[in-house]
Design a protein around this motif. Structure first.
Motif, PDB file in Angstrom:
ATOM      1  N   PHE A 339       0.870  -1.177   0.000  1.00 12.50           N
ATOM      2  CA  PHE A 339       0.000   0.000   0.000  1.00 12.50           C
ATOM      3  C   PHE A 339       0.909   1.230   0.000  1.00 12.50           C
ATOM      4  O   PHE A 339       1.066   1.903   1.015  1.00 12.50           O
ATOM      5  N   PRO A 340       1.550   1.513  -1.139  1.00  8.14           N
ATOM      6  CA  PRO A 340       2.603   2.541  -1.163  1.00  8.14           C
ATOM      7  C   PRO A 340       2.080   3.927  -0.833  1.00  8.14           C
ATOM      8  O   PRO A 340       1.226   4.459  -1.545  1.00  8.14           O
ATOM      9  N   PRO A 341       2.572   4.543   0.236  1.00  8.32           N
ATOM     10  CA  PRO A 341       2.136   5.897   0.573  1.00  8.32           C
ATOM     11  C   PRO A 341       2.551   6.922  -0.470  1.00  8.32           C
ATOM     12  O   PRO A 341       1.899   7.967  -0.606  1.00  8.32           O
ATOM     13  N   GLU A 342       3.602   6.605  -1.236  1.00  5.07           N
ATOM     14  CA  GLU A 342       4.073   7.556  -2.238  1.00  5.07           C
ATOM     15  C   GLU A 342       3.144   7.648  -3.448  1.00  5.07           C
ATOM     16  O   GLU A 342       3.420   8.403  -4.380  1.00  5.07           O
ATOM     17  N   GLN A 343       2.003   6.948  -3.419  1.00  2.77           N
ATOM     18  CA  GLN A 343       1.024   7.102  -4.486  1.00  2.77           C
ATOM     19  C   GLN A 343       0.498   8.534  -4.553  1.00  2.77           C
ATOM     20  O   GLN A 343      -0.089   8.936  -5.556  1.00  2.77           O
ATOM     21  N   SER A 368      -0.161  -2.942  -6.807  1.00  5.47           N
ATOM     22  CA  SER A 368      -0.089  -3.455  -5.434  1.00  5.47           C
ATOM     23  C   SER A 368       0.325  -4.913  -5.446  1.00  5.47           C
ATOM     24  O   SER A 368      -0.509  -5.807  -5.293  1.00  5.47           O
ATOM     25  N   PRO A 369       1.603  -5.192  -5.656  1.00  8.20           N
ATOM     26  CA  PRO A 369       2.032  -6.589  -5.683  1.00  8.20           C
ATOM     27  C   PRO A 369       1.751  -7.285  -4.356  1.00  8.20           C
ATOM     28  O   PRO A 369       1.869  -6.685  -3.287  1.00  8.20           O
ATOM     29  N   SER A 370       1.363  -8.552  -4.438  1.00  7.83           N
ATOM     30  CA  SER A 370       1.056  -9.345  -3.250  1.00  7.83           C
ATOM     31  C   SER A 370       2.096 -10.453  -3.086  1.00  7.83           C
ATOM     32  O   SER A 370       2.725 -10.890  -4.056  1.00  7.83           O
ATOM     33  N   LEU A 388       8.826   1.668   7.063  1.00 11.22           N
ATOM     34  CA  LEU A 388       8.820   1.539   5.610  1.00 11.22           C
ATOM     35  C   LEU A 388       7.731   0.580   5.141  1.00 11.22           C
ATOM     36  O   LEU A 388       7.601  -0.530   5.644  1.00 11.22           O
ATOM     37  N   PHE A 389       6.949   1.025   4.141  1.00 12.61           N
ATOM     38  CA  PHE A 389       6.014   0.133   3.464  1.00 12.61           C
ATOM     39  C   PHE A 389       6.734  -0.489   2.278  1.00 12.61           C
ATOM     40  O   PHE A 389       7.379   0.207   1.494  1.00 12.61           O
ATOM     41  N   VAL A 390       6.638  -1.814   2.167  1.00 11.29           N
ATOM     42  CA  VAL A 390       7.395  -2.526   1.142  1.00 11.29           C
ATOM     43  C   VAL A 390       6.451  -3.252   0.182  1.00 11.29           C
ATOM     44  O   VAL A 390       5.331  -3.622   0.569  1.00 11.29           O
TER      45      VAL A 390
END
Length: 405
Positions: A339-343, A368-370, A388-390
């Motif tokens: 869930f990339p915050p940099e979106q 959103s790769p799983s 960090l969101f990865v």
């Protein structure tokens, strides 16, 4: 709530505290930028694709459907049928305009607020993109509160910005969003959506039905179609939480062997989630799985079960480094998605495209790769912070500049 304005400047390093331990109630700061001045001027009309014949974007439509296939493959699912969806191209000519005040566009940003590391990173990424493209940001923090965001949007719109980007905290802001659009301000929803978004130009977000369904299907498969499941969502009323939860419950309802024993909210906080999970340990000692929409919640679950000396049930959620660090080397089973915050950068880019009169999609779905516990070593970043969101879309140099690695 004060509305703040910041002009193009050097981006400051983002030194994130261990915000994963805070709840939305504890964080109340709105920011430190100089208060912005009001502006006059009018704006164009238009309301996106609603009410008009859909200019079907075939490539985007195919990409939407392909995401379901890829997620099924990534999580090892046998059946994952996409929900019906129509992606359209929006003619933004009605929104095309020169800056209303001087030579610099002023973009209003109605943010979630720094309620956790996701919110902090989301805002900093937005500011960085604004600096790169040379626009002024009018900023307001909802601090995780949909009621506060109603007032935020009204105050931002009163400054007559060139465009408005909103991280929606709930359907209660729909009227204010529509009013802003009626005022001639193009609106882009970011990292969330509204049930009635007819007035927005575009929505940039994840595919919530996909993730909610995929997590639930994975959990059903892990349990062999039978067992007790707890459903843990983030903030009540927030689209990010409610759409995923609804999709998951639909999947569970299709499997008579699955019993949803409780539905609770964790406020996307490990502290709250740990309290919730501690109660689960005692109230539902035979719990077989936990559907969660959050890596923050998963971290609290792991802490509660480990302290109780109980094995952690299979869990789902967002991929945050803190959780991966906590379970690396253990036998905890999980299915996660990024869930990339940099979106927020893409949200700003979409707003700028509308102001340039360039066609945009009414729904911009981010990647959103799983992945599962079997791929943990490919995604965990031991050298980076818990916040960090990865996987991150930002280069390592920028992650270091932000204080994330």
């Amino acid at each position: 709530m004060r509305i703040h304005s910041s002009t193009s400047r050097r981006s400051r390093p983002l030194r994130l505290p261990l915000a994963i331990g805070l709840t939305a109630v504890l964080v109340t700061a709105c920011g430190t930028e100089q208060e912005g001045a009001t502006a006059g001027g009018g704006g164009g009309g238009g309301g996106g694709a609603s009410g008009e014949e859909c200019a079907n974007a075939e490539e985007a439509q195919a990409s939407y459907e392909q995401a379901w296939t890829e997620t099924a493959q990534q999580l090892g699912l046998e059946n994952l049928e996409p929900t019906e969806e129509q992606v359209c191209e929006v003619d933004t000519a009605p929104w095309a305009a020169e800056p209303k005040n001087g030579e610099t566009y002023r973009i209003a940003f109605a943010a979630q607020g720094p309620t956790n590391s996701w919110g902090l990173t989301n805002e900093e990424a937005f500011r960085q993109r604004a600096e790169e493209v040379g626009v002024e940001v009018l900023y307001a923090s909802a601090n995780g509160d949909a009621t506060a965001q109603v007032d935020n949007i009204q105050q931002l719109a009163s400054q007559d910005p060139d465009a408005l980007v909103v991280v929606p905290m709930g359907d209660g802001i729909t009227g204010q969003v529509q009013a802003a659009a009626g005022q001639g301000i193009p609106v882009v929803l970011c990292a969330g959506r509204l049930s009635d978004s007819s007035s927005v130009v575009s929505t940039v977000t994840r595919q919530y039905e996909l993730l909610g369904s995929a997590y639930a299907e994975w959990l059903v498969q892990q349990l062999g179609g039978e067992g007790q499941v707890a459903v843990l969502s983030g903030l009540a009323g927030v689209p990010t939480a409610e759409y995923q939860k609804a999709a998951a419950l639909e999947v569970f309802a299709e499997h008579p062997g699955i019993e949803v024993v409780t539905e609770q909210y964790t406020e996307w906080s490990p502290t709250v989630a740990k309290q919730v999970a501690a109660n689960l340990v005692t109230q539902y000692p035979d719990l077989d799985g936990i559907w969660s929409d959050s890596g923050y919640g998963d971290l609290g679950v792991v802490q509660a079960y480990q302290e109780a000396g109980r094995p952690v049930p299979p869990v789902t959620g967002d991929a945050i480094n803190a959780f991966l660090k906590a379970v690396q080397g253990t036998d905890v089973r999980f299915a996660l998605s990024s869930f990339p915050p940099e979106q927020s950068m893409q949200c700003l880019d979409t707003a700028m495209a509308a102001l340039a009169g360039e066609p945009v999609l009414d729904k911009v779905y981010i990647n959103s790769p799983s992945f599962t516990h079997e791929q943990i070593d490919e995604y965990v970043r031991p050298e980076c912070t818990d916040n960090l969101f990865v996987p991150s879309a930002l280069p390592d140099e920028q992650l270091r500049e932000l204080g994330l690695c």
